[in-house]
Design an enzyme around this catalytic site. Sequence first.
Site, short mmCIF file in Angstrom:
data_model
loop_
_atom_site.label_atom_id
_atom_site.label_comp_id
_atom_site.label_asym_id
_atom_site.label_seq_id
_atom_site.Cartn_x
_atom_site.Cartn_y
_atom_site.Cartn_z
CB CYS A 383 35.60 17.54 61.51
SG CYS A 383 36.11 19.26 61.43
CG HIS A 509 37.63 16.11 57.58
ND1 HIS A 509 36.32 15.73 57.70
CD2 HIS A 509 37.67 17.43 57.83
CE1 HIS A 509 35.58 16.79 58.00
NE2 HIS A 509 36.37 17.84 58.10
CD GLU A 511 36.56 12.38 56.33
OE1 GLU A 511 37.18 12.14 57.39
OE2 GLU A 511 35.78 13.34 56.20
N1 GLN Z 1 31.48 23.25 61.73
C1 GLN Z 1 32.63 22.81 62.44
C2 GLN Z 1 33.79 23.78 62.33
O1 GLN Z 1 33.79 24.65 61.51
C3 GLN Z 1 33.06 21.43 61.95
C4 GLN Z 1 33.61 21.44 60.58
C5 GLN Z 1 33.69 20.08 59.96
O2 GLN Z 1 33.10 19.13 60.44
N2 GLN Z 1 34.41 19.97 58.87
O3 GLN Z 1 34.72 23.70 63.09
#
Ligand code: GLN
Length: 536
Positions: A383, A509, A511
């Site tokens: 992300c 994500h 994970e």
């Molecule tokens: N802050 C970034 C976004 O909102 C990444 C979010 C994250 O890593 N879950 O896109």
Amino acid sequence: MTTKYLFFTGGVVSSVGKGVTAAATGLLLKERGFKVAVQKLDPYINVDPGTMSPYQHGEVFVLDDGAETDLDLGHYERFIDIRLTRVSNFTTGQVYAEVISKERRGDYLGGTIQVIPHITNEIKRRVGLVSKETGAEIVIVEIGGTVGDIESQPFLEALRQLRNEVGRENCLFVHVTWLPTIGATGEMKTKPTQHSVAALRSIGISPNLIIARADSHIDDSLCDKIALFCDVEKRAVIPMPTADVLYEVPLLLDKLGVGELVLEKLDLKATRKPDIKPWQKLVEEVRKPRPDVRIALVGKYVELQDAYMSVREALKHAALANGVEVQIDWVHAADLEKDRGWDVVRRADGILVPGGFGSRGIEGKIMAARYAREQKVPYLGLCLGMQVMCVEFARNVLDLEDANSSEFDRSTEHPVIDLMIDQRSITDLGGTMRLGLYPCLLQKGSRAAAAYGVPQVNERHRHRFEFNNAYRAPFEQKGMLFSGLSPDGKLVEIAELVDHPYMVGSQFHPEFLSRPMKPHPLFMGLLKAAKERSKK
Ligand code: GLN
């Protein structure tokens, strides 16, 4: 079949592994042929964990349907290998929000709204939803915190009432407590457990099972004492010293007969013989000496490793499947900016930049991504980790000097990561990101496609920002491949460097979907590449 309930309460102190114990018990029951569902009740007032600081609350675990939940749901999913939904987690905040909005609508016709019955009814309604929505035969309900907390009282009261409604024979109360050891004498004490059970009994609940946790061996005489003072059968006092391998917990509980005991007390018969061999094998593998692979995890909340619980577990799963032992070096991204911590990054066989929000440490993460690209160190970006990988590439390969994410610099000339169109009109912070499962098409011949081995995957998301498509062409010209896209082609889901052993970033994500026995393909890719590097 009537739904059977297993209520897990905590005694003495929190953080003694109530969630893991509940999850492992769930596995034992699933293995005996039952459809199991799990629910976590969080007594704090926040509406969901989504806006809580990872320092206080640990990781936010995201479900398929986009619910932002407590990290214990990660344990449930990993141990039992199930996919949970929104009904599996609620907080006091949600209960009150519901009751208050009904009151505002006039649903209670001017009645006086009270904890009993209005709040407790809403709690019972939500507990009841789980079996309705999942068709589970056994519902495991874990109550957060410890008995005696002011916040958890309405929850315990609701469960006491529920026991009468669904029948005592259909409910079991399992109390997970802690036996402290006095330093001076080395003596283990049951008194706090006695007190906590007394507190539970004072609100009308007698535990059926007591799981006594401690850091060292628990003498049989202590179990006798607990049985006597807490009014439970001796065989229902389960001594559980801390396991050195997390995934050994179900094996230990099984050996102590917990699976059989629970079924007997709920008047259930196993429909198949449990097969715990895969878990035995897993634990054996974990115990075998394996060559080390070092992964530098460059993050923001590195003091509290619970903030990256699923990332850590996913690394371990993939390491095991690659026959290596992962040593995770936690690096403060902000330190790298001050020229500290680089020795750790330099000795790493792989670098992982996890998800995150806010600008602190961003430049450090970008530096780590640059180092990984230039030195050809395997890199996985999750992300935000994918976003910094793109910002770095824009700055140092495309020479767009002030390239940034508009999350961190609103006026940048080159917002290579930008707010998603759907997000532009949203002002509330809670529950408003792009959340949950979305499909991603993989580009043939890419590293991502090779890792997954299928043309399409579904992964869990939690973000507001995305790759800015205006920059796709220049990125591609210089060797970045957008190997995963949303089916309409509009959203970059995976980016990877063509000329690099393994530099992959995902907007989702991965994970959250890694399992001990089904490691996640993108983590597998990182560990495989890191293993190669460690050999050199
Ligand atoms: N802050 C970034 C976004 O909102 C990444 C979010 C994250 O890593 N879950 O896109």
